[in-house]
Design a protein around this motif. Sequence first.
Motif, PDB file in Angstrom:
ATOM      1  N   ARG A 171      15.484   5.472  45.754  1.00  0.00           N
ATOM      2  CA  ARG A 171      14.171   4.826  45.744  1.00  0.00           C
ATOM      3  C   ARG A 171      13.091   5.804  46.224  1.00  0.00           C
ATOM      4  O   ARG A 171      11.985   5.818  45.703  1.00  0.00           O
ATOM      5  CB  ARG A 171      14.198   3.578  46.626  1.00  0.00           C
ATOM      6  CG  ARG A 171      15.126   2.501  46.101  1.00  0.00           C
ATOM      7  CD  ARG A 171      15.217   1.324  47.056  1.00  0.00           C
ATOM      8  NE  ARG A 171      14.006   0.545  47.107  1.00  0.00           N
ATOM      9  CZ  ARG A 171      13.682  -0.422  46.254  1.00  0.00           C
ATOM     10  NH1 ARG A 171      14.495  -0.713  45.278  1.00  0.00           N
ATOM     11  NH2 ARG A 171      12.551  -1.082  46.379  1.00  0.00           N
ATOM     12  N   SER A 227      19.375   4.215  38.081  1.00  0.00           N
ATOM     13  CA  SER A 227      20.325   3.948  39.165  1.00  0.00           C
ATOM     14  C   SER A 227      20.847   5.209  39.859  1.00  0.00           C
ATOM     15  O   SER A 227      21.313   5.139  40.980  1.00  0.00           O
ATOM     16  CB  SER A 227      21.497   3.120  38.640  1.00  0.00           C
ATOM     17  OG  SER A 227      22.167   3.826  37.616  1.00  0.00           O
ATOM     18  N   CYS A 253      13.782   1.195  39.539  1.00  0.00           N
ATOM     19  CA  CYS A 253      14.890   1.676  40.377  1.00  0.00           C
ATOM     20  C   CYS A 253      16.234   1.267  39.784  1.00  0.00           C
ATOM     21  O   CYS A 253      17.193   2.047  39.806  1.00  0.00           O
ATOM     22  CB  CYS A 253      14.751   1.157  41.804  1.00  0.00           C
ATOM     23  SG  CYS A 253      13.386   1.903  42.715  1.00  0.00           S
ATOM     24  N   ARG A 254      16.328   0.058  39.255  1.00  0.00           N
ATOM     25  CA  ARG A 254      17.575  -0.383  38.613  1.00  0.00           C
ATOM     26  C   ARG A 254      17.867   0.440  37.358  1.00  0.00           C
ATOM     27  O   ARG A 254      19.000   0.804  37.094  1.00  0.00           O
ATOM     28  CB  ARG A 254      17.506  -1.870  38.269  1.00  0.00           C
ATOM     29  CG  ARG A 254      17.772  -2.778  39.437  1.00  0.00           C
ATOM     30  CD  ARG A 254      17.925  -4.228  39.012  1.00  0.00           C
ATOM     31  NE  ARG A 254      16.665  -4.859  38.649  1.00  0.00           N
ATOM     32  CZ  ARG A 254      15.804  -5.381  39.512  1.00  0.00           C
ATOM     33  NH1 ARG A 254      16.058  -5.336  40.792  1.00  0.00           N
ATOM     34  NH2 ARG A 254      14.699  -5.940  39.100  1.00  0.00           N
ATOM     35  N   GLN A 255      16.827   0.725  36.578  1.00  0.00           N
ATOM     36  CA  GLN A 255      17.005   1.499  35.349  1.00  0.00           C
ATOM     37  C   GLN A 255      17.423   2.936  35.642  1.00  0.00           C
ATOM     38  O   GLN A 255      18.145   3.543  34.870  1.00  0.00           O
ATOM     39  CB  GLN A 255      15.717   1.484  34.512  1.00  0.00           C
ATOM     40  CG  GLN A 255      15.378   0.124  33.955  1.00  0.00           C
ATOM     41  CD  GLN A 255      14.030   0.108  33.263  1.00  0.00           C
ATOM     42  OE1 GLN A 255      13.288   1.094  33.271  1.00  0.00           O
ATOM     43  NE2 GLN A 255      13.693  -1.024  32.666  1.00  0.00           N
TER      44      GLN A 255
END
Length: 118
Positions: A63, A59, A55-57
Amino acid sequence: MKSEANPDKRGRKSALNDIYQPCPVERGMRLIGGKWTSSVIYHLKDGPVRFNELCRQLSGASRKMIDQRLKELEQTNIVKRTVLAERPIAVSYELTEFGYTALEVLEPIREWTERHEL
């Protein structure tokens, strides 16, 4: 070349049913061409990644969107889901052997994009 007759919804065989089958490019795009799908695959290329890290990658994706894509990729045997811990739940995803073959398509696209500065 004679084509095999495919049965229709009623079980009737007809060569005409073949014209309604998607071409190989369309079938492939249905697997890896969805929004965020190829990005998810590409971010898994180096090995297992936990859901939160993915999820961070990614952005720009929600989600919920990432979760949907991962479920689709798991159903098509492109991604394998592993539960690392039950409480709190920790899950990682990795490409299957079949999933790694998708990189044979995605890597040339990445190279083409960079070469043409798109």
